[in-house]
Design an enzyme around this catalytic site. Structure first.
Site, PDB file in Angstrom:
ATOM      1  N   GLY A  82       0.824  -1.203   0.000  1.00 44.43           N
ATOM      2  CA  GLY A  82       0.000   0.000   0.000  1.00 44.43           C
ATOM      3  C   GLY A  82       0.854   1.246   0.000  1.00 44.43           C
ATOM      4  N   GLY A  84       0.354   5.809   0.331  1.00 39.25           N
ATOM      5  CA  GLY A  84      -0.505   6.978   0.460  1.00 39.25           C
ATOM      6  C   GLY A  84       0.320   8.199   0.792  1.00 39.25           C
ATOM      7  CE  LYS A 109      -0.413   3.656   8.033  1.00 37.55           C
ATOM      8  NZ  LYS A 109      -1.539   4.512   8.534  1.00 37.55           N
ATOM      9  CG  ASP A 209      -9.963   9.555   6.076  1.00 37.93           C
ATOM     10  OD1 ASP A 209     -10.757   9.986   5.213  1.00 37.93           O
ATOM     11  OD2 ASP A 209      -8.820   9.172   5.794  1.00 37.93           O
TER      12      ASP A 209
END
Length: 431
Positions: A82, A84, A109, A209
């Site tokens: 992933g 972002g 992350k 969110d």
């Protein structure tokens, strides 16, 4: 974006690995009125997130940067799952606490080092996920905050979710379509996660969110809410809202929040309403590549109200008619209640959970029967009169035969001209 109250390492020694300590950071740009509406500990809510974190921080593991670099094979591109604005997420493997058994798969992350905002979101993730604990929230295993040779490193370690996100399965055709019952189960689990945040803690937590990409799926497609970088404490008992700068994702943020900056749990409820329609339709909240009248999901579905004759036209075609229309109508009505203009009129998240539980139970108990009834009702409502005299082009000849038999009975009591017309129609039947 307005500054969060966040944790900060008071000691700046290189390689510091102790749990982040709480430090309240004032926002000089905020007005007096704003400060009075912000979340804080009051008589009715004696402890806020900071105090709860101090109590539970020991549950988080503290990793060194070298440990996590090794776990993700030097952050290999092959392990990236992933990406972002915050940075990248990698699949990794770490040793268990007891050092026994097979290594544990995790998601790591790694935040970009350039930008204060990324650090604030990292702090918020540690702050909130270090406190919350629920089956429908992703679990934070630990973190790393270390001054390495490459600069300050901030990383988070989560449980690994092998089936990625709800967004992937709804909109990426590379994945098999989610079944109707699986969709209902995901919606219910996601709502239960939100209800816990809103009503299950000593303080309210507003996700801020909520969207389909932040609903992760485990090996059994059980949903877990993720990404708490924008989360905020909700208002205390004597306040109606907290005032913040507007952040979030376009297409999911509630209009009242966008217009006023007033944040409540009903802001999350609006976002949930958007996701309800995404699950029903298989469409994103905003799709620029569609005709102008279909680009904005909420504007498009408004043309097909839940009780309307053409409602079925909005249902995700990837379901291939394997769903209950009556349950789908109820889901759409629930979505509409979540999307009411006035936040006060929207249901509480616990009420959303209750509605979804009822819909799921009814749909699971009699899905086939209700589906058959709904289809026949939908057909009789939507088809023009002359189409009743034609066989179903999909090959449903049995339905055509039943209708023709009904006409035969009518013809027996009609005049000769009516019977003649019937015989002509029968001879011209399309095989």
């Amino acid at each position: 974006m307005e500054c969060f109250s966040y944790f900060k390492n008071k000691s700046k020694h290189k390689g510091q690995r102790s749990a982040p300590e709480l430090e309240r950071k004032s926002d000089n740009s905020a007005t007096t009125a704003d400060r009075t509406t912000k979340s804080s500990c009051s008589a009715t809510s004696p402890r806020g997130i900071p105090e709860l974190y101090e109590e539970k921080a020991h549950n988080l593991r503290v990793f060194s940067f070298s440990e996590l670099r090794q776990a993700a094979n030097d952050f290999s591109r092959l392990l990236k799952i992933g990406e972002g604005g915050f940075g990248c997420v990698y699949k990794g493997s770490i040793k268990r606490v007891d050092r026994k058994g097979e290594p544990m798969q995790v998601a790591i992350k790694k935040l970009n080092r350039d930008g204060l905002q990324g650090h604030k979101q990292w702090i918020a993730e540690v702050q909130f996920l270090g406190v919350v604990e629920h089956a429908n929230l992703v679990k934070l295993i630990g973190y790393c905050s270390e001054d390495s040779e490459r600069g300050m490193q901030h990383l988070l370690v989560y449980e690994f979710m092998p089936n990625k996100s709800l967004e992937d399965h709804l909109f990426n055709k590379a994945y098999a379509a989610l079944s109707w019952q699986t969709r209902l189960s995901i919606l219910l689990g996601a709502a239960q996660g939100l209800a816990y945040l809103h009503e299950g803690l000593e303080v309210q937590v507003i996700h801020r969110d909520f969207k389909s990409s932040n609903v992760l799926l485990d090996e059994d497609f059980k949903p877990k809410l993720s990404d708490f970088g924008l989360a905020r404490e909700g208002p205390t008992a004597d306040r109606t809202h907290v005032s913040t700068a507007v952040v979030g994702t376009h297409g999911y943020a509630a209009p009242d929040y966008i217009e006023t900056g007033h944040l409540t749990t009903k802001s999350d409820v609006w976002s949930f309403g958007v996701v309800l329609y995404e699950v029903l339709t298989g469409r994103r909240s905003l799709e620029r590549n569609r005709p102008r009248t279909e680009q904005r999901l909420l504007e498009w579905v408004r043309q097909y109200p839940p009780d309307g004759k053409k409602f079925s036209l909005i249902i995700d075609p990837r379901l291939e008619n394997q769903y209950s229309v009556s349950a789908a109508r109820k889901i759409a009505k629930l979505a509409d209640s979540c999307l009411l203009k006035s936040s006060k009129d929207r249901p509480k998240t616990s009420q959303v959970v209750h509605s979804l539980q009822e819909i799921t139970q009814v749909s699971g108990a009699g899905d086939d029967a209700s589906q058959a009834v709904d289809r026949s009702t939908e057909l009789s409502e939507n088809e023009p009169v002359d189409s009743e005299l034609k066989p179903d082009q999909s090959g449903n000849s049995e339905s055509w035969k039943r209708r023709m038999a009904h006409l035969v009975k009518l013809g027996e009591h009609g005049d000769s001209s009516s019977r003649k017309k019937f015989l002509i129609m029968q001879r011209t039947r399309v095989q």
